[in-house]
Scaffold this active site. Sequence first.
Site, mmCIF file in Angstrom:
data_model
loop_
_atom_site.group_PDB
_atom_site.id
_atom_site.type_symbol
_atom_site.label_atom_id
_atom_site.label_comp_id
_atom_site.label_asym_id
_atom_site.label_seq_id
_atom_site.Cartn_x
_atom_site.Cartn_y
_atom_site.Cartn_z
ATOM 1 N N ASN A 11 -10.781 8.122 7.300
ATOM 2 C CA ASN A 11 -11.043 9.196 6.337
ATOM 3 C C ASN A 11 -11.409 10.434 7.131
ATOM 4 O O ASN A 11 -12.411 10.447 7.842
ATOM 5 C CB ASN A 11 -12.169 8.824 5.382
ATOM 6 C CG ASN A 11 -11.785 7.648 4.502
ATOM 7 O OD1 ASN A 11 -12.524 6.692 4.375
ATOM 8 N ND2 ASN A 11 -10.612 7.710 3.924
ATOM 9 N N ARG A 26 -24.509 4.405 -6.023
ATOM 10 C CA ARG A 26 -23.801 5.507 -6.683
ATOM 11 C C ARG A 26 -24.024 5.392 -8.179
ATOM 12 O O ARG A 26 -23.598 4.418 -8.808
ATOM 13 C CB ARG A 26 -22.298 5.429 -6.414
ATOM 14 C CG ARG A 26 -21.932 5.648 -4.979
ATOM 15 C CD ARG A 26 -20.442 5.894 -4.886
ATOM 16 N NE ARG A 26 -19.979 5.784 -3.519
ATOM 17 C CZ ARG A 26 -18.748 6.056 -3.137
ATOM 18 N NH1 ARG A 26 -17.857 6.445 -4.029
ATOM 19 N NH2 ARG A 26 -18.389 5.932 -1.881
ATOM 20 N N ARG A 79 -12.786 13.192 6.570
ATOM 21 C CA ARG A 79 -13.660 14.059 5.789
ATOM 22 C C ARG A 79 -15.074 13.521 5.870
ATOM 23 O O ARG A 79 -15.310 12.437 6.412
ATOM 24 C CB ARG A 79 -13.218 14.047 4.323
ATOM 25 C CG ARG A 79 -13.191 12.627 3.767
ATOM 26 C CD ARG A 79 -13.245 12.540 2.270
ATOM 27 N NE ARG A 79 -13.577 11.185 1.856
ATOM 28 C CZ ARG A 79 -12.698 10.222 1.640
ATOM 29 N NH1 ARG A 79 -11.422 10.456 1.794
ATOM 30 N NH2 ARG A 79 -13.100 9.018 1.288
ATOM 31 N N GLY A 139 -8.444 5.706 -2.106
ATOM 32 C CA GLY A 139 -9.314 5.361 -3.233
ATOM 33 C C GLY A 139 -8.788 4.202 -4.051
ATOM 34 O O GLY A 139 -9.098 4.070 -5.225
ATOM 35 N N GLY A 140 -7.968 3.343 -3.426
ATOM 36 C CA GLY A 140 -7.514 2.150 -4.119
ATOM 37 C C GLY A 140 -6.299 2.356 -4.994
ATOM 38 O O GLY A 140 -5.789 1.417 -5.592
ATOM 39 N N LYS A 149 0.828 -1.211 0.000
ATOM 40 C CA LYS A 149 0.000 0.000 0.000
ATOM 41 C C LYS A 149 0.857 1.253 0.000
ATOM 42 O O LYS A 149 1.884 1.307 0.687
ATOM 43 C CB LYS A 149 -0.879 0.026 1.252
ATOM 44 C CG LYS A 149 -1.991 -1.011 1.250
ATOM 45 C CD LYS A 149 -2.803 -0.869 2.513
ATOM 46 C CE LYS A 149 -4.227 -1.407 2.338
ATOM 47 N NZ LYS A 149 -5.029 -1.134 3.520
#
Lengths: 460, 124
Positions: A290, A339, A292, A164-165, A158
């Site tokens: 996250n 979504r 946010r 976001g991947g 990682k």
Amino acid sequence: MAEFKKVLIANRGEIALRVIRTLREMGIRSVAIYSEADRSSTHVSAADEAVCIGPAPAGQSYLNQAAILSAAKITGADAVHPGYGFLSENAAFSKAVSEAGIVFIGPPPSAIQSLGYKSTARELAIRSGVPVTPGSKGLVSKDFEKAAQAVGYPIMIKAAAGGGGKGMRIARSEGELMHQMHMAQSEAKAGFGDDSVYFERYVERPRHVEIQFAADSHGNVAAFPERDCSMQRRHQKLVEESPSPGVNKALRQRLAASAIKLVKASGYCGVGTVEFLMTQEDEFYFMEVNTRLQVEHPVTELVTGMDLVREQLLIAQGGALSRKGESTLEVNGHCIEHRINAENPDANFAPSPGTVLSWTPPGGPGIRLDSHVYAGYTIPSYYDSLIAKLIVWAPDRNSALARSRRALSEFQVSGINTTIPFHLKILENKDFIAGRADTGTLLRMTEAPQPAQKEAAPCA
Amino acid sequence: MNINELASITAWMKKTDLTELLYRKNGESVEIRTEDAPLVSNMPSSSLSPALSPAVGIYRAALPGKSQAELEGRKVQENELLGYIEMPGARKQVNSPCAGTVRVVCIEDGKAVEYGQPLFFIEA
């Protein structure tokens, strides 16, 4: 701290509109910013004031810190709401806003650095007794092969600055390590300008479960019912729901307790989300925080009756959370979010910008649609492809699934391709219906009918 | 004119930057307009060129402590300095888009402007 009179929204599209709606309900004036490509967007007309800050490319507009700060100055905004994406987790922007004497509606730069930077967040989790996946001690360097052996295969590589991947790679054996390590580092370098990476054990068929929390400056931390975001395609979430079909009350309390421990240890202030990877045996490991408001925050709003943007504003004004204590974990009914993207699901989800010729949104009981789109609107090709979030509430999961099917079939859009037909397919997936989806379910679903079309980079 | 012929014309047109096309053959004609084509194609032409704000900020006619003479009616060269846009930590120049005479001044010293806002009109 005084109450806000005017807030600038440093974002675009549906999330800018979402924030403007709460501001209006609270009697606070809103300032929209927009690029030249967004002149006719709904967030511009919905705001009390709007300022053009630059040309279409995000680097010159929505990521242009000087221009956004300048817009806040000339309009006399006393706070900036960053939305999600763009500058929402940028510590330098948060700092610049604060130094200009304007309130940043989000965590202070120190909290973005300690919780938003994955390797430091993981170290904090270990120190505060929150379970983490076996992994490298911080960043890996030249002796990465030794570090990989200690962690054990399969290994997830990682990017430290990732999200976001992006910048994630799986090495299933020692033989794959060198190549995947090289790929992860070059992706990290290209995507974030920083090639630092670390290792984690890769969990087979996990669920993605996350805890929404809110923390005020008076030391109160509230955790809300979990969201299950296992329906992902290449680490991009497509469907989110709350509660998770794989989480019972006892597990929910354990997840929430872990999240609260981590948030308290960091001294965080604001709303945020702690993401966990849950194994098939109901073990869970901390993944990341996250710092946010998240795309899927309405799911939590519908099962708790909260307005999370309002909580953000209350916290930023120095006020206390509107709800505290155990009661925040109570779940009312079931909520599913779809979504909807302007993409062609039959062409490997290629973006489908263009002019929306007709737009017939669903309605009726239990339906919330967060969208900035209207008939005649042209979707610019410069930004992400999210055009609507269909959020469905019902008293239980089966009714919610039926309601989702009904709403998606009412939703008629022409002129562009959308993922609406794909969401209808998801609602036919046996694993999803049974509530046993894992983070690989969507990939298996998209690959199964077309075995000839092999994905070029399945882990990208 | 058959559908294949039409398809090849539109496919070719997409590769160009043409927005309107009139095609005549054997007494038949077809008119093709893309969505970029202006709604009214016979717009009156103007000899005035706008000088647009390069940034969002505060317009300053001159640097602090200096003064700028009246701009209206002044003859200017291409790229001649017409003022500044002040932003937090930065200052951007406003330059004339062409040589000519400043005919219209739409801004005052110290006023807020947004990106792309016309500040002056120059007659070439």
